[in-house]
Design an enzyme around this catalytic site. Structure first.
Site, short mmCIF file in Angstrom:
data_model
loop_
_atom_site.label_atom_id
_atom_site.label_comp_id
_atom_site.label_asym_id
_atom_site.label_seq_id
_atom_site.Cartn_x
_atom_site.Cartn_y
_atom_site.Cartn_z
N GLY A 1 1.28 3.62 -3.24
CA GLY A 1 0.35 4.68 -3.62
C GLY A 1 -0.14 5.53 -2.47
N HIS A 2 0.28 5.25 -1.24
CA HIS A 2 -0.24 5.95 -0.06
C HIS A 2 0.90 6.32 0.88
CE1 HIS A 2 -2.79 6.76 3.49
NE2 HIS A 2 -3.75 6.91 2.62
N PHE A 3 1.63 7.20 0.72
CA PHE A 3 1.84 8.08 -0.43
C PHE A 3 3.28 7.89 -0.85
CE2 PHE A 3 -1.38 10.03 2.30
CZ PHE A 3 -2.43 10.15 1.42
N PHE B 1 0.81 -1.23 0.00
CA PHE B 1 0.00 0.00 0.00
C PHE B 1 0.84 1.26 0.00
CE2 PHE B 1 -0.07 -1.90 4.30
CZ PHE B 1 0.62 -0.93 5.02
N VAL C 1 2.38 6.60 4.59
CA VAL C 1 1.56 6.53 5.79
C VAL C 1 0.63 5.34 5.64
CG1 VAL C 1 -0.17 7.72 7.19
CG2 VAL C 1 1.62 9.05 6.07
#
Length: 139
Positions: A45-47, A42, A52
């Site tokens: 893309g986050h971020f 994750f 986070v």
């Protein structure tokens, strides 16, 4: 409980298995950990420039922790636990790569196959997230 015992209890697998180890478990309380690394999918893309852990995944990790608690009971072995709701969810601290998420869940109410737990996630002794989770145990 080590990862093999957790996998025997939960149906989740990579990349959705979010409990690494159970430190303690009793009839109504559990303490587990998730070691958060930069290799979590994750974070792509986050971020990308400010990784986070998404709050919804912290809550999923807490739900899985509660699931291990429920499925560790002899009468529930081989069953599934389904998320039925969450209430009073609060996010207090960002969870970032390198953090160890310490997750606790305590049963507060049970009616038939429905259970309610108070759940908390902490990093370095500081509250990261909390909420009341409801789930159902079924076949």
């Amino acid at each position: 409980m080590d990862i093999r015992e957790i996998q025997a209890a939960l149906p989740h697998r990579y990349p959705m298995l979010l409990v690494d180890r159970v430190l303690e478990v009793s009839d109504d309380h559990i303490v587990a950990i998730k070691n958060v690394t930069i290799n979590e999918p994750f974070f792509n893309g986050h971020f990308p420039h400010y990784p986070v852990m998404p709050g919804v995944l912290i809550m999923e990790a807490l739900a899985q922790t509660a699931g291990v608690l429920e499925l560790s009971k002899e009468e529930n072995k081989g069953k599934l636990v389904f998320y039925a709701g969450m209430d009073k969810v609060k996010f207090k601290k960002q969870v970032v790569p390198g953090d160890q998420l310490v997750m606790t869940a305590t049963f507060i109410k049970r009616r038939g196959t429905i259970a309610v737990v108070e759940a908390r996630a902490e990093v370095d002794g500081k509250l990261a997230a909390s909420g009341t989770l409801t789930f159902a145990c079924g076949q």
